[in-house]
Design a protein around this motif. Structure first.
Motif, PDB file in Angstrom:
ATOM      1  N   PRO A  17      48.610 -20.862 -87.129  1.00  0.00           N
ATOM      2  CA  PRO A  17      48.753 -20.644 -88.575  1.00  0.00           C
ATOM      3  C   PRO A  17      48.112 -19.350 -89.057  1.00  0.00           C
ATOM      4  O   PRO A  17      48.623 -18.706 -89.975  1.00  0.00           O
ATOM      5  N   MET A  18      46.999 -18.953 -88.427  1.00  0.00           N
ATOM      6  CA  MET A  18      46.352 -17.710 -88.837  1.00  0.00           C
ATOM      7  C   MET A  18      47.214 -16.502 -88.477  1.00  0.00           C
ATOM      8  O   MET A  18      47.274 -15.519 -89.233  1.00  0.00           O
ATOM      9  N   ILE A  19      47.877 -16.564 -87.332  1.00  0.00           N
ATOM     10  CA  ILE A  19      48.786 -15.476 -86.964  1.00  0.00           C
ATOM     11  C   ILE A  19      49.956 -15.406 -87.952  1.00  0.00           C
ATOM     12  O   ILE A  19      50.384 -14.315 -88.361  1.00  0.00           O
ATOM     13  N   VAL A  32      45.251  -5.959 -91.039  1.00  0.00           N
ATOM     14  CA  VAL A  32      44.784  -7.308 -90.716  1.00  0.00           C
ATOM     15  C   VAL A  32      44.220  -7.324 -89.301  1.00  0.00           C
ATOM     16  O   VAL A  32      44.902  -6.915 -88.345  1.00  0.00           O
ATOM     17  N   CYS A  33      42.989  -7.786 -89.177  1.00  0.00           N
ATOM     18  CA  CYS A  33      42.349  -7.965 -87.870  1.00  0.00           C
ATOM     19  C   CYS A  33      42.146  -9.453 -87.622  1.00  0.00           C
ATOM     20  O   CYS A  33      41.859 -10.210 -88.558  1.00  0.00           O
ATOM     21  N   LEU A  34      42.273  -9.868 -86.378  1.00  0.00           N
ATOM     22  CA  LEU A  34      42.068 -11.266 -86.008  1.00  0.00           C
ATOM     23  C   LEU A  34      41.022 -11.340 -84.913  1.00  0.00           C
ATOM     24  O   LEU A  34      41.148 -10.697 -83.870  1.00  0.00           O
ATOM     25  N   GLU A  41      45.897 -12.824 -77.784  1.00  0.00           N
ATOM     26  CA  GLU A  41      45.920 -11.411 -78.181  1.00  0.00           C
ATOM     27  C   GLU A  41      47.347 -10.880 -78.251  1.00  0.00           C
ATOM     28  O   GLU A  41      47.719 -10.189 -79.215  1.00  0.00           O
ATOM     29  N   ALA A  42      48.170 -11.167 -77.247  1.00  0.00           N
ATOM     30  CA  ALA A  42      49.532 -10.638 -77.234  1.00  0.00           C
ATOM     31  C   ALA A  42      50.339 -11.163 -78.411  1.00  0.00           C
ATOM     32  O   ALA A  42      51.073 -10.400 -79.067  1.00  0.00           O
ATOM     33  N   ALA A  43      50.217 -12.459 -78.700  1.00  0.00           N
ATOM     34  CA  ALA A  43      50.963 -13.036 -79.822  1.00  0.00           C
ATOM     35  C   ALA A  43      50.530 -12.409 -81.141  1.00  0.00           C
ATOM     36  O   ALA A  43      51.359 -12.129 -82.016  1.00  0.00           O
ATOM     37  N   ALA A  44      49.231 -12.176 -81.284  1.00  0.00           N
ATOM     38  CA  ALA A  44      48.734 -11.575 -82.524  1.00  0.00           C
ATOM     39  C   ALA A  44      49.197 -10.131 -82.667  1.00  0.00           C
ATOM     40  O   ALA A  44      49.591  -9.693 -83.754  1.00  0.00           O
ATOM     41  N   ARG A  45      49.151  -9.383 -81.579  1.00  0.00           N
ATOM     42  CA  ARG A  45      49.579  -7.982 -81.655  1.00  0.00           C
ATOM     43  C   ARG A  45      51.072  -7.890 -81.968  1.00  0.00           C
ATOM     44  O   ARG A  45      51.505  -6.994 -82.706  1.00  0.00           O
ATOM     45  N   ALA A  47      52.612  -9.745 -83.844  1.00  0.00           N
ATOM     46  CA  ALA A  47      52.757 -10.034 -85.274  1.00  0.00           C
ATOM     47  C   ALA A  47      52.238  -8.902 -86.149  1.00  0.00           C
ATOM     48  O   ALA A  47      52.213  -9.023 -87.373  1.00  0.00           O
ATOM     49  N   GLY A  48      51.809  -7.809 -85.515  1.00  0.00           N
ATOM     50  CA  GLY A  48      51.336  -6.662 -86.265  1.00  0.00           C
ATOM     51  C   GLY A  48      49.860  -6.694 -86.594  1.00  0.00           C
ATOM     52  O   GLY A  48      49.402  -5.950 -87.475  1.00  0.00           O
ATOM     53  N   LEU A  49      49.080  -7.524 -85.883  1.00  0.00           N
ATOM     54  CA  LEU A  49      47.655  -7.654 -86.166  1.00  0.00           C
ATOM     55  C   LEU A  49      46.831  -6.829 -85.183  1.00  0.00           C
ATOM     56  O   LEU A  49      47.235  -6.600 -84.044  1.00  0.00           O
ATOM     57  N   HIS A  50      45.667  -6.411 -85.620  1.00  0.00           N
ATOM     58  CA  HIS A  50      44.682  -5.802 -84.744  1.00  0.00           C
ATOM     59  C   HIS A  50      43.779  -6.924 -84.235  1.00  0.00           C
ATOM     60  O   HIS A  50      43.342  -7.770 -85.017  1.00  0.00           O
ATOM     61  N   VAL A  51      43.499  -6.931 -82.951  1.00  0.00           N
ATOM     62  CA  VAL A  51      42.841  -8.081 -82.346  1.00  0.00           C
ATOM     63  C   VAL A  51      41.470  -7.712 -81.805  1.00  0.00           C
ATOM     64  O   VAL A  51      41.289  -6.679 -81.157  1.00  0.00           O
ATOM     65  N   HIS A  52      40.496  -8.596 -82.086  1.00  0.00           N
ATOM     66  CA  HIS A  52      39.167  -8.517 -81.488  1.00  0.00           C
ATOM     67  C   HIS A  52      38.952  -9.826 -80.733  1.00  0.00           C
ATOM     68  O   HIS A  52      38.856 -10.880 -81.365  1.00  0.00           O
ATOM     69  N   PRO A  53      38.884  -9.799 -79.409  1.00  0.00           N
ATOM     70  CA  PRO A  53      38.700 -11.035 -78.661  1.00  0.00           C
ATOM     71  C   PRO A  53      37.276 -11.569 -78.799  1.00  0.00           C
ATOM     72  O   PRO A  53      36.312 -10.799 -78.904  1.00  0.00           O
TER      73      PRO A  53
END
Length: 464
Positions: A17-19, A32-34, A41-45, A47-53
């Motif tokens: 849901p957050m993605i 948007v960063c997640l 990470e791949a799914a978030a990227r 979706a156009g998001l910047h990812v911090h694991p």
């Protein structure tokens, strides 16, 4: 353009849901960063998001929770629930919060959206309002808010309407808080002390009420009434299915338009390591029935079901790893499920009555809510017998009250505004003009381990 930080535990039903919300914010031009598990990470990227694991120490694999919780299957339900809460949500708080501080120190945010199971956001919520950005919450599980009007979360008991039931609720809550669940409060306050934050002013189950605004992804009619419920919790309805790209229709899809009622069976996307828990008993119980039984394995190879079944599947069974839910659910006469909250919401959004076999996590609570709302049968176990499944499926197909109740929930959900647009609109209402936004930063020092108000971390958690 606002800078938005999303926070989520690394569990599919929490992070997806957050993605979805992040994708909509990014499409509106926001940065948007997640912060979540590396698995997503791949799914978030995409979706156009910047990812911090998340740090590896708190980045567990939701498909292998038994590795993270080795004693999970050897405990009573209360002990197992306590272990889940401690290991999945409370103990990760310290490292989660430090990761939040690192992200915000590197890139200040105008607004934070925390998935309600991400307890690393709690020190931020306890900070002075003027020292932090707005923090919104997204609730992806049944509400756990404590109330005299309902039994404590995890009990699986339906709410009562009498003075006796309210007395029962108080007594159970007291016994749990001062008995088997006391360790949760102790660990929660110790974790907060470890980052220099004050003790939590509410119980673990009420943290969802501390956000500036919490969006609960369901309809109010599927949740127990509570006289204590704050107006900061807003019911916005379920999100639509979000598998991207959507699964293809299998070759047998045209059979769904035939004369036989379609009964869909699922153990979700995570709790499918043992197909013998629900899918195999359902296939056995409905073999020979005048139904078309449509199974999804949640990503497990289709051949695994035949092996778990012990031979060729019955002639009325069709199987796929995944199916396009927006196309499937309008054709289903009933859904048999392990009680995953997102899947249950989708079924009810399409007016499908349910048979729920919830055995762990929040699934017994989901099953009880479905039965309380009149929209299905609660099997009261995660491992039902074929006979019990068959009787329950026959009941929801034959007795009209289940479909009437499910249809009522469908109509109520359809009247709600689009939940993603609701969250996006609230974000854009809260962010200030660009000059103000550029100067907003969380005052946290992850190296010195200071709390948001600047006090030093105590030398040990035992002082709290």
């Amino acid at each position: 353009m606002a800078r938005v930080l999303l926070l989520s535990t690394p569990i599919f039903g929490h992070v997806q849901p957050m993605i979805t919300i992040g994708r909509a914010l990014a499409a509106r031009g926001h940065r948007v960063c997640l912060l979540t598990g590396g698995k997503y990470e791949a799914a978030a990227r995409s979706a156009g998001l910047h990812v911090h694991p998340l740090p590896a120490s708190v980045d567990y694999d939701d498909a292998r929770l038994h590795d993270w919780l080795p004693a999970r299957g050897l405990s009573s339900r209360i002990a197992a629930g306590r272990q889940d809460i401690l290991e999945l949500f409370v103990r990760p708080l310290v490292e989660q919060y430090r990761a939040v501080g690192d992200v915000l120190s590197a890139e200040p945010a105008d607004l934070v959206i925390g998935e309600a199971g991400f307890y690393g956001v709690l020190p931020l919520l306890l900070a002075e309002r003027s020292s932090r950005p707005p923090v919104l919450g997204v609730s992806t599980t049944p509400l756990s808010v404590t109330s005299v009007d309902c039994a404590p979360f995890g009990s699986g008991l339906a709410p009562g309407r009498t003075a006796f039931s309210r007395l029962r609720n108080r007594q159970i809550d007291y016994l749990l808080r001062h008995g088997p669940l006391r360790a949760i409060r102790t660990q929660l306050d110790a974790s907060l002390a470890a980052v220099g934050a004050p003790p939590c002013p509410v119980s673990f189950f009420d943290v969802v009420t501390l956000f500036d605004q919490t969006f609960h992804l369901s309809a109010a009619e599927l949740e127990y009434p509570r006289r204590e419920l704050t107006d900061r919790i807003r019911f916005v309805g379920p999100l639509p299915p979000t598998l991207d790209p959507p699964p293809a229709r299998p070759v047998w899809w045209p059979e769904l338009a035939g004369p036989r009622p379609v009964v869909h069976v699922t153990q979700g996307t995570l709790d499918n390591h043992d197909l013998g828990k629900l899918i195999v008993p359902t296939v056995r119980g409905l073999a020979g029935e005048p139904l078309l039984v449509v199974v999804t394995t949640g990503g497990r190879p289709v051949a695994d079901l035949s092996r778990a079944y012990g031979g060729p599947l019955p002639a009325n069974v069709r199987v796929a790893e995944f199916l396009p839910y927006p196309d499937l659910l309008p054709l289903a006469a009933a859904v048999v499920t392990n009680g995953g909250y997102g899947g249950v919401q989708q079924a009810l959004a399409n007016g499908c009555p349910l048979v729920v076999a919830g055995g762990s996590e929040d699934k017994p609570e989901v099953a009880t809510r479905v039965a309380w709302a009149g929209a299905g049968v609660n099997l009261r176990t995660g491992r039902p017998s074929p006979r019990r499944v068959r009787a329950a499926v026959r009941a929801v197909l034959v007795r009209s009250r289940y479909r009437v109740a499910a249809g009522g929930l469908r109509r109520r959900m359809a009247l709600l505004p689009d939940p993603v647009a609701t969250v996006v609109d609230e974000v854009e209402r809260r962010v200030g003009p660009p000059a103000r936004r550029r100067g907003l930063v969380l005052p946290v020092d992850s190296t010195a381990r200071r709390c948001p108000t600047g006090s030093e971390e105590p030398s040990s958690a035992s002082g709290r």
